[in-house]
Motif scaffolding. Sequence first.
Motif, PDB file in Angstrom:
ATOM      1  N   ASP A  83       0.911  -1.008  -0.114  1.00 15.79           N
ATOM      2  CA  ASP A  83       0.464  -0.287  -0.217  1.00 15.79           C
ATOM      3  C   ASP A  83       0.628   1.027  -0.274  1.00 15.79           C
ATOM      4  OD1 ASP A  83      -2.787  -1.525  -0.072  1.00 15.79           O
ATOM      5  OD2 ASP A  83      -2.445  -1.319   2.391  1.00 15.79           O
ATOM      6  N   LEU A  84       0.825   2.021  -0.797  1.00 15.20           N
ATOM      7  CA  LEU A  84       1.423   3.589  -1.128  1.00 15.20           C
ATOM      8  C   LEU A  84       0.646   4.824   0.154  1.00 15.20           C
ATOM      9  CD1 LEU A  84       2.263   3.663  -4.405  1.00 15.20           C
ATOM     10  CD2 LEU A  84       3.683   2.924  -2.817  1.00 15.20           C
ATOM     11  N   ARG A  85      -1.096   3.491   0.166  1.00 13.37           N
ATOM     12  CA  ARG A  85      -2.139   5.363   0.780  1.00 13.37           C
ATOM     13  C   ARG A  85      -2.992   4.127   1.398  1.00 13.37           C
ATOM     14  NH1 ARG A  85      -1.935   9.344  -2.057  1.00 13.37           N
ATOM     15  NH2 ARG A  85      -3.477   8.555  -3.580  1.00 13.37           N
ATOM     16  N   ARG A  86      -2.868   4.543   2.422  1.00 11.21           N
ATOM     17  CA  ARG A  86      -4.768   3.691   2.930  1.00 11.21           C
ATOM     18  C   ARG A  86      -5.505   3.861   3.371  1.00 11.21           C
ATOM     19  NH1 ARG A  86      -3.559  -1.456   6.665  1.00 11.21           N
ATOM     20  NH2 ARG A  86      -5.283  -2.333   5.810  1.00 11.21           N
ATOM     21  N   ALA A  87      -5.601   5.375   2.672  1.00 15.46           N
ATOM     22  CA  ALA A  87      -6.506   6.320   3.510  1.00 15.46           C
ATOM     23  C   ALA A  87      -8.116   5.313   2.649  1.00 15.46           C
ATOM     24  CB  ALA A  87      -6.396   7.922   2.711  1.00 15.46           C
ATOM     25  N   ALA A  88      -8.928   5.914   2.962  1.00 14.70           N
ATOM     26  CA  ALA A  88     -10.059   4.828   3.183  1.00 14.70           C
ATOM     27  C   ALA A  88     -10.613   5.356   1.481  1.00 14.70           C
ATOM     28  CB  ALA A  88     -10.994   5.272   4.107  1.00 14.70           C
ATOM     29  N   ALA A  89     -10.895   6.804   1.462  1.00 17.53           N
ATOM     30  CA  ALA A  89     -11.419   7.776   0.381  1.00 17.53           C
ATOM     31  C   ALA A  89     -10.997   8.113  -0.407  1.00 17.53           C
ATOM     32  CB  ALA A  89     -11.459   8.586   0.732  1.00 17.53           C
ATOM     33  N   ASN A  90      -9.289   7.304  -0.850  1.00 15.02           N
ATOM     34  CA  ASN A  90      -8.619   7.468  -2.104  1.00 15.02           C
ATOM     35  C   ASN A  90      -6.682   6.192  -2.127  1.00 15.02           C
ATOM     36  OD1 ASN A  90      -7.406   8.269  -4.155  1.00 15.02           O
ATOM     37  ND2 ASN A  90      -6.498  10.464  -2.764  1.00 15.02           N
ATOM     38  N   PRO A  91      -6.880   5.570  -1.497  1.00 18.58           N
ATOM     39  CA  PRO A  91      -6.027   4.234  -1.534  1.00 18.58           C
ATOM     40  C   PRO A  91      -5.353   4.262  -2.842  1.00 18.58           C
ATOM     41  CG  PRO A  91      -8.161   3.420  -2.333  1.00 18.58           C
ATOM     42  CD  PRO A  91      -8.750   4.630  -1.413  1.00 18.58           C
ATOM     43  N   ALA A  92      -4.352   3.629  -2.830  1.00 15.23           N
ATOM     44  CA  ALA A  92      -3.037   3.422  -3.506  1.00 15.23           C
ATOM     45  C   ALA A  92      -2.528   2.567  -3.648  1.00 15.23           C
ATOM     46  CB  ALA A  92      -2.679   5.098  -3.874  1.00 15.23           C
ATOM     47  N   ARG A 110      -2.480   1.116  -8.515  1.00 14.64           N
ATOM     48  CA  ARG A 110      -3.548   0.928  -8.661  1.00 14.64           C
ATOM     49  C   ARG A 110      -3.916   2.070  -8.411  1.00 14.64           C
ATOM     50  NH1 ARG A 110      -2.516  -4.140  -8.360  1.00 14.64           N
ATOM     51  NH2 ARG A 110      -2.730  -5.446 -10.172  1.00 14.64           N
ATOM     52  N   GLN A 111      -4.765   3.024  -8.440  1.00 15.16           N
ATOM     53  CA  GLN A 111      -5.667   3.907  -7.369  1.00 15.16           C
ATOM     54  C   GLN A 111      -6.717   4.194  -7.720  1.00 15.16           C
ATOM     55  OE1 GLN A 111      -4.527   7.538  -8.743  1.00 15.16           O
ATOM     56  NE2 GLN A 111      -4.593   8.510  -6.712  1.00 15.16           N
ATOM     57  N   SER A 112      -7.815   4.170  -5.852  1.00 13.91           N
ATOM     58  CA  SER A 112      -9.132   4.258  -6.202  1.00 13.91           C
ATOM     59  C   SER A 112      -9.000   5.871  -5.440  1.00 13.91           C
ATOM     60  CB  SER A 112      -9.708   3.751  -5.655  1.00 13.91           C
ATOM     61  OG  SER A 112      -9.703   2.421  -5.949  1.00 13.91           O
ATOM     62  N   ARG A 113     -10.906   6.335  -5.726  1.00 11.63           N
ATOM     63  CA  ARG A 113     -11.154   7.649  -5.685  1.00 11.63           C
ATOM     64  C   ARG A 113     -12.611   7.442  -5.329  1.00 11.63           C
ATOM     65  NH1 ARG A 113      -9.516  12.952  -8.588  1.00 11.63           N
ATOM     66  NH2 ARG A 113     -11.486  12.919  -9.349  1.00 11.63           N
ATOM     67  N   ALA A 114     -12.780   8.134  -3.973  1.00 13.94           N
ATOM     68  CA  ALA A 114     -14.734   8.306  -3.985  1.00 13.94           C
ATOM     69  C   ALA A 114     -14.704   9.424  -4.794  1.00 13.94           C
ATOM     70  CB  ALA A 114     -14.367   7.551  -2.572  1.00 13.94           C
ATOM     71  N   LEU A 115     -15.786   9.753  -5.399  1.00 14.35           N
ATOM     72  CA  LEU A 115     -16.200  10.785  -5.937  1.00 14.35           C
ATOM     73  C   LEU A 115     -17.592  11.194  -5.353  1.00 14.35           C
ATOM     74  CD1 LEU A 115     -15.542   9.852 -10.036  1.00 14.35           C
ATOM     75  CD2 LEU A 115     -14.291  11.495  -8.469  1.00 14.35           C
ATOM     76  N   MET A 116     -18.256  10.389  -4.666  1.00 10.20           N
ATOM     77  CA  MET A 116     -19.562  11.006  -3.947  1.00 10.20           C
ATOM     78  C   MET A 116     -19.673   9.591  -2.721  1.00 10.20           C
ATOM     79  SD  MET A 116     -23.576  11.554  -5.638  1.00 10.20           S
ATOM     80  CE  MET A 116     -23.257   8.922  -6.366  1.00 10.20           C
ATOM     81  N   ASP A 117     -19.916  10.435  -2.365  1.00 11.87           N
ATOM     82  CA  ASP A 117     -20.619   8.947  -0.892  1.00 11.87           C
ATOM     83  C   ASP A 117     -21.589   8.818   0.175  1.00 11.87           C
ATOM     84  OD1 ASP A 117     -19.264   6.746   0.294  1.00 11.87           O
ATOM     85  OD2 ASP A 117     -18.349   7.631   1.447  1.00 11.87           O
ATOM     86  N   GLU A 118     -22.297   9.835  -0.475  1.00 10.92           N
ATOM     87  CA  GLU A 118     -23.536  10.474   0.398  1.00 10.92           C
ATOM     88  C   GLU A 118     -24.722   9.571  -0.437  1.00 10.92           C
ATOM     89  OE1 GLU A 118     -23.561  14.116   0.641  1.00 10.92           O
ATOM     90  OE2 GLU A 118     -21.477  14.796   1.348  1.00 10.92           O
ATOM     91  N   GLY A 119     -25.942   9.379   0.814  1.00  8.79           N
ATOM     92  CA  GLY A 119     -27.348   9.296   0.266  1.00  8.79           C
ATOM     93  C   GLY A 119     -27.216   8.018  -0.212  1.00  8.79           C
ATOM     94  N   PRO A 120     -28.055   7.262  -1.526  1.00  7.04           N
ATOM     95  CA  PRO A 120     -28.185   5.536  -1.599  1.00  7.04           C
ATOM     96  C   PRO A 120     -26.930   4.571  -2.667  1.00  7.04           C
ATOM     97  CG  PRO A 120     -29.942   6.238  -3.049  1.00  7.04           C
ATOM     98  CD  PRO A 120     -29.177   7.728  -1.936  1.00  7.04           C
ATOM     99  N   ALA A 121     -26.499   5.931  -2.838  1.00 10.94           N
ATOM    100  CA  ALA A 121     -25.207   5.694  -4.240  1.00 10.94           C
ATOM    101  C   ALA A 121     -24.176   6.250  -3.776  1.00 10.94           C
ATOM    102  CB  ALA A 121     -25.671   5.772  -5.264  1.00 10.94           C
ATOM    103  N   THR A 122     -23.040   5.413  -3.954  1.00  8.88           N
ATOM    104  CA  THR A 122     -21.284   6.087  -4.442  1.00  8.88           C
ATOM    105  C   THR A 122     -21.013   5.666  -5.214  1.00  8.88           C
ATOM    106  OG1 THR A 122     -20.741   3.738  -3.381  1.00  8.88           O
ATOM    107  CG2 THR A 122     -21.187   5.529  -1.190  1.00  8.88           C
ATOM    108  N   LEU A 123     -19.927   6.577  -5.776  1.00 12.35           N
ATOM    109  CA  LEU A 123     -19.619   6.859  -6.988  1.00 12.35           C
ATOM    110  C   LEU A 123     -18.221   6.500  -6.291  1.00 12.35           C
ATOM    111  CD1 LEU A 123     -19.492   7.327 -10.409  1.00 12.35           C
ATOM    112  CD2 LEU A 123     -19.873   9.398 -10.090  1.00 12.35           C
TER     113      LEU A 123
END
Length: 209
Positions: A83-92, A110-123
């Motif tokens: 893991d380069l970064r373990r932040a829940a919203a932006n791991p790498a 590899r990298q992931s980024r949360a764009l929307m994390d509110e309401g019934p759906a997450t993007l």
Amino acid sequence: MARSPLATWLLILLPLVPWPAAAEDSAFLWAATGSPDDLGLRTGVALDMPGRPRLGAESNLRRATPTNSGTAHPPMRLWGEVDLRRAAANPASVGLTVDLVSGAARAALRQSRALMDEGPATLSLDRALEAGRRTDGDAVFIARQNLRLFFGGIDTTVTGGVVMDSAAPFHAEFAVEKRLQAGIKLRAVISDIAHEPAARVNARFERQW
């Protein structure tokens, strides 16, 4: 290759075993994925160090079909990841896979980024850059990007993805995944949207512990 009795029993029994949910906190890593036509197994360990380095081995078996000869000699690949970064919203993370039989190897960022994390759906947006050597010795460079919309209430994911491969045409696909109990996942895919669209539906199981 006709499916072996061991592979058949694994396909039947693995989805029924209640593995712990917090797999990422275990020192030992195991993952199994499969369908009626193939079975993949990955094993490894996670070290209690900064970046939580992980390493292990993986292999897969594919059943012979009229258009596929199947797996005669199961491949054995060694893999490692940190893991380069373990932040829940932006791991790498960065990883390496080496095939001991063919000599092929591939490194991936590899990298992931949360764009929307509110309401019934997450993007979220998943990206990966890969570089390595194919089984024929040629170099390969791949860029992947997937936009995922996850509906937690119904455990369903809608994905749009593109792949740019130095050794293959541009590839884009659209998929809908629905997770059921016992690790079963139904997936409907419209693939190769940019060239010759084709639709398929399959079912797989996924377990990790």
